[in-house]
Design a protein around this motif. Structure first.
Motif, PDB file in Angstrom:
ATOM      1  N   ARG A  26     -17.348  -4.734   5.021  1.00  0.00           N
ATOM      2  CA  ARG A  26     -16.483  -3.915   4.178  1.00  0.00           C
ATOM      3  C   ARG A  26     -16.408  -2.498   4.722  1.00  0.00           C
ATOM      4  N   GLY A  27     -17.525  -1.993   5.239  1.00  0.00           N
ATOM      5  CA  GLY A  27     -17.534  -0.648   5.802  1.00  0.00           C
ATOM      6  C   GLY A  27     -16.568  -0.497   6.959  1.00  0.00           C
ATOM      7  N   ARG A  28     -16.452  -1.526   7.784  1.00  0.00           N
ATOM      8  CA  ARG A  28     -15.521  -1.454   8.905  1.00  0.00           C
ATOM      9  C   ARG A  28     -14.075  -1.524   8.430  1.00  0.00           C
ATOM     10  N   LEU A  29     -13.842  -2.288   7.385  1.00  0.00           N
ATOM     11  CA  LEU A  29     -12.498  -2.305   6.823  1.00  0.00           C
ATOM     12  C   LEU A  29     -12.169  -0.966   6.168  1.00  0.00           C
ATOM     13  N   GLU A  30     -13.172  -0.345   5.543  1.00  0.00           N
ATOM     14  CA  GLU A  30     -12.948   0.980   4.964  1.00  0.00           C
ATOM     15  C   GLU A  30     -12.593   1.984   6.057  1.00  0.00           C
ATOM     16  N   ALA A  31     -13.263   1.880   7.205  1.00  0.00           N
ATOM     17  CA  ALA A  31     -12.928   2.763   8.326  1.00  0.00           C
ATOM     18  C   ALA A  31     -11.500   2.533   8.783  1.00  0.00           C
ATOM     19  N   LEU A  32     -11.122   1.247   8.872  1.00  0.00           N
ATOM     20  CA  LEU A  32      -9.756   0.916   9.284  1.00  0.00           C
ATOM     21  C   LEU A  32      -8.738   1.491   8.308  1.00  0.00           C
ATOM     22  N   LEU A  33      -8.961   1.288   7.016  1.00  0.00           N
ATOM     23  CA  LEU A  33      -8.019   1.769   6.007  1.00  0.00           C
ATOM     24  C   LEU A  33      -7.949   3.293   5.975  1.00  0.00           C
ATOM     25  N   THR A  34      -9.105   3.931   6.145  1.00  0.00           N
ATOM     26  CA  THR A  34      -9.111   5.394   6.148  1.00  0.00           C
ATOM     27  C   THR A  34      -8.311   5.941   7.323  1.00  0.00           C
ATOM     28  N   MET A  35      -8.503   5.348   8.496  1.00  0.00           N
ATOM     29  CA  MET A  35      -7.741   5.794   9.661  1.00  0.00           C
ATOM     30  C   MET A  35      -6.248   5.531   9.478  1.00  0.00           C
ATOM     31  N   MET A  36      -5.907   4.406   8.848  1.00  0.00           N
ATOM     32  CA  MET A  36      -4.498   4.103   8.604  1.00  0.00           C
ATOM     33  C   MET A  36      -3.858   5.160   7.705  1.00  0.00           C
ATOM     34  N   ARG A  37      -4.621   5.667   6.737  1.00  0.00           N
ATOM     35  CA  ARG A  37      -4.081   6.666   5.808  1.00  0.00           C
ATOM     36  C   ARG A  37      -3.747   7.979   6.512  1.00  0.00           C
ATOM     37  N   TYR A  38      -4.326   8.195   7.675  1.00  0.00           N
ATOM     38  CA  TYR A  38      -4.067   9.424   8.413  1.00  0.00           C
ATOM     39  C   TYR A  38      -3.043   9.206   9.528  1.00  0.00           C
ATOM     40  N   THR A  39      -2.174   8.226   9.337  1.00  0.00           N
ATOM     41  CA  THR A  39      -1.016   8.038  10.217  1.00  0.00           C
ATOM     42  C   THR A  39       0.242   8.349   9.418  1.00  0.00           C
ATOM     43  N   TRP A  40       1.347   8.563  10.120  1.00  0.00           N
ATOM     44  CA  TRP A  40       2.614   8.807   9.438  1.00  0.00           C
ATOM     45  C   TRP A  40       3.163   7.488   8.900  1.00  0.00           C
ATOM     46  N   PRO A  41       3.486   7.411   7.590  1.00  0.00           N
ATOM     47  CA  PRO A  41       4.018   6.166   7.027  1.00  0.00           C
ATOM     48  C   PRO A  41       5.254   5.658   7.771  1.00  0.00           C
ATOM     49  N   SER A  42       6.121   6.585   8.205  1.00  0.00           N
ATOM     50  CA  SER A  42       7.355   6.164   8.884  1.00  0.00           C
ATOM     51  C   SER A  42       7.080   5.509  10.226  1.00  0.00           C
ATOM     52  N   ASP A  43       5.911   5.793  10.829  1.00  0.00           N
ATOM     53  CA  ASP A  43       5.602   5.190  12.126  1.00  0.00           C
ATOM     54  C   ASP A  43       5.359   3.690  12.021  1.00  0.00           C
ATOM     55  N   TRP A  44       5.142   3.193  10.808  1.00  0.00           N
ATOM     56  CA  TRP A  44       4.906   1.761  10.613  1.00  0.00           C
ATOM     57  C   TRP A  44       6.210   0.979  10.494  1.00  0.00           C
ATOM     58  N   THR A  45       7.311   1.692  10.293  1.00  0.00           N
ATOM     59  CA  THR A  45       8.605   1.016  10.126  1.00  0.00           C
ATOM     60  C   THR A  45       9.649   1.459  11.138  1.00  0.00           C
ATOM     61  N   ASP A  46       9.378   2.499  11.874  1.00  0.00           N
ATOM     62  CA  ASP A  46      10.315   3.002  12.889  1.00  0.00           C
ATOM     63  C   ASP A  46      10.047   2.281  14.206  1.00  0.00           C
ATOM     64  N   PRO A  47      11.003   1.469  14.695  1.00  0.00           N
ATOM     65  CA  PRO A  47      10.760   0.703  15.924  1.00  0.00           C
ATOM     66  C   PRO A  47      10.610   1.559  17.176  1.00  0.00           C
TER      67      PRO A  47
END
Length: 215
Positions: A26-47
């Motif tokens: 769970r700790g590694r997933l928390e690290a993954l999710l935390t890092m994801m939160r510090y990305t730009w949301p639009s970068d996940w949908t902009d090709p």
């Protein structure tokens, strides 16, 4: 996939829930999710862009209350071939830079995006298996109740019938719950086994009617 047991609602029988595979916590997933939160949301949908986490390991370590070494281990697991959720794109010395420098470097989440269709398909298969297993458990429970009633009604009339005695022994050997039948295949096999007892009961019933002259 590893699984743990818990009590299922209606039938009161144990069922298996999926758990994290070996090497993932769970700790590694928390690290993954935390890092994801510090990305730009639009970068996940902009090709034309990739979602990238640019901050250094010490920053995520501070956010998570971990040591730098623990974060390095988390990153190594997340980018390992077994999981492949991230790709490291860093300088030779491990330095990470935001896009303002003209050369963005960091942890890239494109591999995770590429896994989403596979993960959704897996989720659908697991849900379908869970529905099928629940249905088979309910059917087997109903059939066993019916079979037991018929057997109890028939035994006083045929107390020495070897087939009925063997069938009663067979039914009593079945586990009271479904812990041993964890997959659709094993439940389907048990369902077929339950149906077999009705063949014996029907045959004994027919013989009883014939011997009594009521047929």
């Amino acid at each position: 996939m590893q699984a743990k047991r818990a009590l299922a609602g209606e039938t009161g029988s144990p069922t298996d829930y999926p758990v994290l595979p070996e090497g993932m916590t769970r700790g590694r997933l928390e690290a993954l999710l935390t890092m994801m939160r510090y990305t730009w949301p639009s970068d996940w949908t902009d090709p034309s862009k990739e979602p990238v986490y640019f901050a250094m390991q010490c920053d995520i370590a501070h956010l998570l209350g971990k040591s730098d070494r623990a974060v390095r281990n988390d990153e190594a697991a997340l980018k390992s071939p077994r999981f492949g959720f991230i790709r490291k794109n860093v300088s030779g010395n491990g330095w990470r830079r935001g896009p303002r420098t003209g050369c963005g470097r960091g942890l890239v989440f494109t591999p995770l995006i590429e896994k989403v269709p596979e993960l959704l398909a897996l989720k659908a298969r697991l849900q379908a298996d869970a529905t099928c297993k629940k249905s088979l458990r309910l059917i087997c429970s109903a059939l066993k109740r019916q079979g037991k009633r018929r057997l109890l009604a028939l035994q006083p009339q045929c107390p020495d019938d070897p087939d009925l005695i063997a069938t009663a022994d067979r039914m009593s050997s079945w586990p009271p719950r479904y812990a041993e039948f964890r997959t659709v295949a094993t439940l389907a096999a048990h369902h077929a086994e339950v149906l077999e007892i009705f063949e014996v009961i029907d045959a004994s019933t027919s013989m009883q009617y014939a011997s009594s002259g009521t047929m």
